[in-house]
Scaffold this active site. Structure first.
Site, PDB file in Angstrom:
ATOM      1  N   SER A 374      41.385  98.393 -21.710  1.00  0.00           N
ATOM      2  CA  SER A 374      40.303  98.306 -20.734  1.00  0.00           C
ATOM      3  C   SER A 374      40.298  99.541 -19.847  1.00  0.00           C
ATOM      4  CB  SER A 374      40.471  97.062 -19.857  1.00  0.00           C
ATOM      5  OG  SER A 374      41.581  97.220 -18.979  1.00  0.00           O
ATOM      6  N   ASP A 375      39.115  99.914 -19.362  1.00  0.00           N
ATOM      7  CA  ASP A 375      39.080 100.841 -18.244  1.00  0.00           C
ATOM      8  C   ASP A 375      39.750 100.131 -17.075  1.00  0.00           C
ATOM      9  OD1 ASP A 375      38.562 103.000 -16.605  1.00  0.00           O
ATOM     10  OD2 ASP A 375      36.460 103.168 -17.177  1.00  0.00           O
ATOM     11  N   TRP A 376      40.103 100.873 -16.061  1.00  0.00           N
ATOM     12  CA  TRP A 376      40.918 100.330 -14.973  1.00  0.00           C
ATOM     13  C   TRP A 376      40.122  99.302 -14.159  1.00  0.00           C
ATOM     14  CZ3 TRP A 376      43.155 102.925 -18.249  1.00  0.00           C
ATOM     15  CH2 TRP A 376      44.473 103.366 -18.151  1.00  0.00           C
TER      16      TRP A 376
END
Length: 989
Positions: A374-376
């Site tokens: 995932s992106d952050w």
């Protein structure tokens, strides 16, 4: 470091449909799993003209968007979305108040927005389950065998440990997974970014992606990736968070366009593939990001903009495949080890819990073998994201920064134990992570020593001091040690001179767009036809803040989130610390011969005062810029995305005033993307214009190399420069104000972005895509087009893949996941352990619709990047290229195709086709006056379109037209060919 797990939840949150789920309620609007599919068509719209409408893709109307009535049942879905935020009682009051305040602000800003949806109604894209398992590709066979053996020895909590980040600022890197020390599997270090090593010392600040795209040089794309990867390896990084191909540049003002390589899928695809090959040559796992359609910064992330949900990018199936997924296919074909899913929603389903995107397209159709991270904080659910294909959550925290309240960690452990996440899915998640580690040979202890032997990250993202906290994000962190070893990585015996490589890339990324009277190149001693005989000393003025360094220091602004001094890069997580910065003024001064040239510095954008100084100069060089960046930061009212496409800080006025007073004016533009030049481009005194993009640390040296002719300009525009912002189309603007609780962005332009839109509506640009001048002229001639025999319009049947390695899917006892006795727990650190077995209730759970039915594999799949037949060479293009000038030079030869006229699908329905599309290019070095051969190849995929009915790539019947030349509107050679004929030899025209 011991195994990790989060603090014990104050609430087990059994009512949260996204975490520790006990049922899925098939078809329920309350079920987030019902949102997982981006393209589903199981919700018919009622024909009620009195209800509000929204745009929706309609495949029956030739791929257009039409108005459809809004279903009020979506309000239930909206309420369900809000519930996920209001579950923890300690946050209830604050969130409710924030939401009410947000609605008031929305109302005051201009009215009531209706929550709209725009789900393409193609009828072929129901939710895609279960997640295809990795290990089906021959090239990954050995890696998966080793990974399956290692994962087979792991306990449940150890598997969870390597798929969950340990929390923000809990390790040395921006992302850190938990280790399995007893089996020798390390904590993986994940570090930004696509431009260089964020937060690292003494590393190269490379030219940005948009600059690399402007080189059109495949060799430099590879070498930059290789250099970047080597530096990451020497710093102890395992996973590099780049390259970026999303955003692709659909919106010219998009804040992060500069991180990618240009506004065309083929240019992006070739650039990312070369970059990935270079990075992974060094043993670093590259990350293709952001998957997918993350085209603007406004509203990209829930709550970042004061609204509870991220923007939804609403895209039809064909556009998704032909534009936005195209470079990701090239990334997978290049063997990329990781893909990062994006913050935004796609067709009203979050990208990181979208089963069609991750399971159906990425892992089945494109055959992706690595892991999806995932992106952050882009993960918005627990169980749903796992079932939809997410393999690793970053940075580990849940719905808020640094809260230690993970959606996975202990919650994933619970979900597996109560069987709401099948253990087979967890096994695949862990195996994919470990397989990527093996695939890049990071198990080699001579190249990757253990932490005990001095390996691991040798820098800290959180302090510049030698000694620092080991877990700075924890309030009760008591451990410290050497966190920065200050390892030099730019210039090494093994890696070579990265400063020199960065300079070469920056110089080749300069695009010369105007050169009246051949004012360029300049002479160091003032010998030029523009100067008058008898001149003693030639006066040269250097104007503009952009020519000089930031007076507060080159790294004065955090994450480079300001536009002060010369612009070397945009801002955000894609920016890095500059080890040094050569300013343009400094470099130009060093090149001019002081005996013949008198240089005047004017380090200001005060245009009135500049005019007075300019009147005393024979030549004036004016520097202006336009900056943008990631949405978490803002500068001067610019919140990530640019507010317009003009030069910032009165740059246009500066040029006009100087050019009104100085008859020989040269303009240098540092920019994150397209910029409108109309205020001054036609002024007679403006004789030279250079688009220098974002050059990184070697800014001044690179522009000096071009201005003085040491480097013949060979950059070409990776986007179109319009005469007016409106020329990019009605859907090309940033959505600056939310049009709903879930902002909706309909990609109604479909395939028509950038030059494709200009071609379709016959709009004349200022400078077209692919355009650029040189100090010499070139001639193309002797075109020959050879077609290879293809079996038919469809690729061959999907080949049979390997059987994934077997895993032990026996569920362990809940007691095995309990906290170890006497183990110390750090606050906010994410651990995989559970505190009690009392809430583990195994049941016969109803999984998402279709989960227990094996999906028919896509015929477009079968290998990394898709069906291998798609990459069969279908056309070979040959031509001659002659340098007509007096010096060696590089030329970018570009090949575009036009599809046959009046294309129809299998049902006889018309299929809309762009006027022409880029399909290949080559940068060729030519010694004067030598003629050199040029060879380009087109594949089956290059000639195909995505048929939404057949769900496959199809080559239309009929005659194609090849266009060969120097830009999208300078294509002197054409030929007709029929790829479905058994053999065809064409003669150039």
């Amino acid at each position: 470091m011991p195994l990790k797990a989060p603090d014990a939840y104050e609430l087990d949150r059994p009512d949260d449909p996204l975490i520790n789920r006990t049922s899925f309620d098939e078809g329920s609007e309350d079920s987030d799993v019902d949102e997982l599919d981006p393209l589903r068509n199981d919700r018919p719209y009622t024909d009620d003209a009195s209800r509000p409408t929204r745009s929706v893709y309609d495949s029956e109307k030739n791929g257009s968007f039409t108005k459809q009535p809004l279903r009020w049942l979506e309000e239930q879905r909206q309420q369900s979305t809000l519930r996920r935020w209001l579950i923890p009682s300690r946050f209830c009051c604050c969130l409710v108040l924030l939401f009410v305040t947000t609605l008031v602000l929305l109302l005051s800003a201009g009215g009531i927005w209706v929550y709209k949806v725009a789900v393409p109604e193609n009828g072929e894209s129901e939710p895609w389950y279960p997640t295809p398992r990795g290990g089906t590709v021959e090239g990954w066979k050995d890696s998966y065998k080793k990974a399956a053996d290692l994962v087979g020895q792991m306990t449940l909590v150890e598997k969870v440990n390597i798929t969950t980040g340990i929390g923000w600022q809990m390790g040395m890197c921006v992302g850190n997974t938990g280790p399995v020390e007893r089996l020798g599997f390390p904590s993986l270090c994940l570090q930004d970014g696509p431009l260089g090593l964020r937060f690292a010392d003494n590393a190269t600040a490379w030219p940005a992606g948009i600059t690399v795209g402007a080189t059109w040089n495949k060799e430099l794309m590879y070498e930059r990736g290789k250099g970047h990867g080597l530096e990451a390896k020497m710093k102890g990084v395992n996973v590099l968070l780049g390259p970026s191909m999303g955003p692709i540049g659909r919106l010219p003002a998009g804040g992060r366009n500069w991180e990618g390589f240009g506004s065309d899928p083929v240019l992006q695809g070739i650039a990312v593939a070369q970059t990935i090959k270079g990075i992974q040559y060094t043993g670093i796992i590259a990350t293709a990001k952001h998957y997918i359609a993350n085209e603007q910064e406004h509203f990209r992330q829930a709550w970042e903009w004061g609204i509870p949900n991220a923007i939804s990018s609403n895209i039809d199936d064909r556009t998704l495949h032909e534009i936005y997924a195209w470079p990701f296919a090239d990334s997978v074909r290049a063997g990329v080890g990781s893909v990062m899913c994006s913050y935004n929603q796609l067709n009203n389903s979050y990208a990181c819990q979208n089963s069609k995107l991750m399971n159906g397209i990425l892992k089945d159709e494109l055959g992706f073998q690595g892991f999806v991270q995932s992106d952050w904080l882009a993960q918005r659910s627990g169980v749903a994201s796992a079932l939809a294909g997410l393999d690793m959550t970053m940075p580990g925290d849940g719905l808020g920064w640094a809260n230690g309240d993970s959606l996975w960690g202990a919650e994933l452990t619970k979900a597996v134990l109560n069987t709401s996440v099948p253990i087979e899915r967890l096994n695949d998640m862990a195996t994919r992570v470990v397989a990527a580690w093996y695939h890049l040979h990071q198990d080699d202890k001579t190249e990757w020593p253990s932490v005990a032997d001095g390996g691991g990250p040798n820098f800290s993202s959180w302090t510049d001091n030698k000694i620092g906290d080991l877990h700075p994000g924890s309030s009760d962190n008591g451990e410290s040690g050497v966190v920065n070893k200050f390892v030099p990585v730019r210039n090494t015996t093994k890696g070579g001179d990265h400063d020199a490589l960065a300079r070469r890339i920056a110089a080749e990324g300069v695009v010369l767009v105007k050169n009246t009277d051949n004012i360029l190149p300049l002479s160091r001693v003032g010998k030029h036809s523009i100067y008058k005989p008898g001149d003693d000393k030639i006066t040269v003025g250097i104007f503009g803040e952009d020519a000089f360094p930031n007076p507060d220091g080159i790294n004065a602004c955090k994450d480079r989130d300001c536009n002060e001094g010369t612009l070397a890069m945009g801002w955000g997580s894609g920016a890095v610390e500059l080890p040094y910065l050569v300013s343009p003024a400094e470099a130009l001064r060093a090149h001019f011969n002081k005996s013949h040239i008198e240089v005047t510095d004017f380090p200001s954008n005060d245009y009135d005062e500049a005019a007075k100084v300019a009147s005393k100069q024979r030549t004036c060089i004016v520097f202006i810029n336009s900056d943008a960046g990631e949405g978490f930061a803002k500068w001067d009212g610019i919140k990530g995305d640019r507010n317009d496409l003009y030069a910032q800080k009165n740059g246009d006025k500066l040029v006009k005033k100087v050019a009104a007073s100085c008859e020989n004016t040269i303009v240098v533009v540092h920019t994150v993307g397209p910029i409108i030049l109309e205020d001054w481009i036609d002024m007679p005194a403006v004789k030279g214009v250079l688009i220098a993009h974002l050059p990184g640390q070697e800014s001044g040296n690179a522009i000096a190399d071009v201005i003085f002719g040491d480097v013949n300009p060979s950059g070409r525009l990776p986007y179109t420069i319009a005469k007016a912002a409106e020329d990019y189309g009605p859907d090309s603007g940033i959505l600056y104000y939310p049009n709903g609780v879930v902002p909706q962005q309909n990609f109604t332009e479909g395939l028509y972005i950038d030059y494709r839109y200009f071609d379709k509506f016959n709009i004349t640009p200022r400078y077209e895509f692919g355009y650029g001048l040189s100090y010499v002229d070139f001639k193309l001639h002797s075109l020959i087009v050879n077609t290879r025999g293809l079996g038919g319009p469809l690729p061959r049947p999907r080949p049979q893949g390997l059987e994934p390695p077997k895993t032990d899917n026996k569920l362990p006892s809940p007691e095995s996941a309990l906290w170890p006795k006497g183990m110390r727990k750090l606050k906010k650190y994410i651990y995989p352990y559970i505190s009690s077995t009392s809430d583990i209730e195994k049941g016969d759970y109803t999984y998402p619709h279709g989960y227990d039915v094996a999906r028919e594999p896509s015929q477009a799949g079968g290998a990394e990047g898709g069906n291998p037949d798609l990459y069969q060479v279908a056309v070979v293009i040959q031509a001659g290229l002659t340098n007509l000038g007096g010096i060696p030079a590089d030329c970018v030869v570009q090949a575009y195709i036009s599809y046959p006229e009046n294309v129809t699908d299998a049902d006889g329905e018309p299929v809309d086709m762009p006027v022409k599309v880029l399909r290949a290019f080559e940068k060729v070095h030519v010694f004067e006056p030598k003629r050199v051969p040029v060879k380009l190849e087109l594949t089956r995929r290059d000639l195909s379109y995505w048929d939404v009915k057949q769900q496959n790539w199809v080559i239309p019947k009929g005659e194609f037209r090849l266009h060969l030349g120097f830009s999208s509107r300078d294509l002197p050679l054409t030929d007709i060919f029929s790829p479905l004929a058994s053999l065809n030899f064409g003669g150039g025209k």
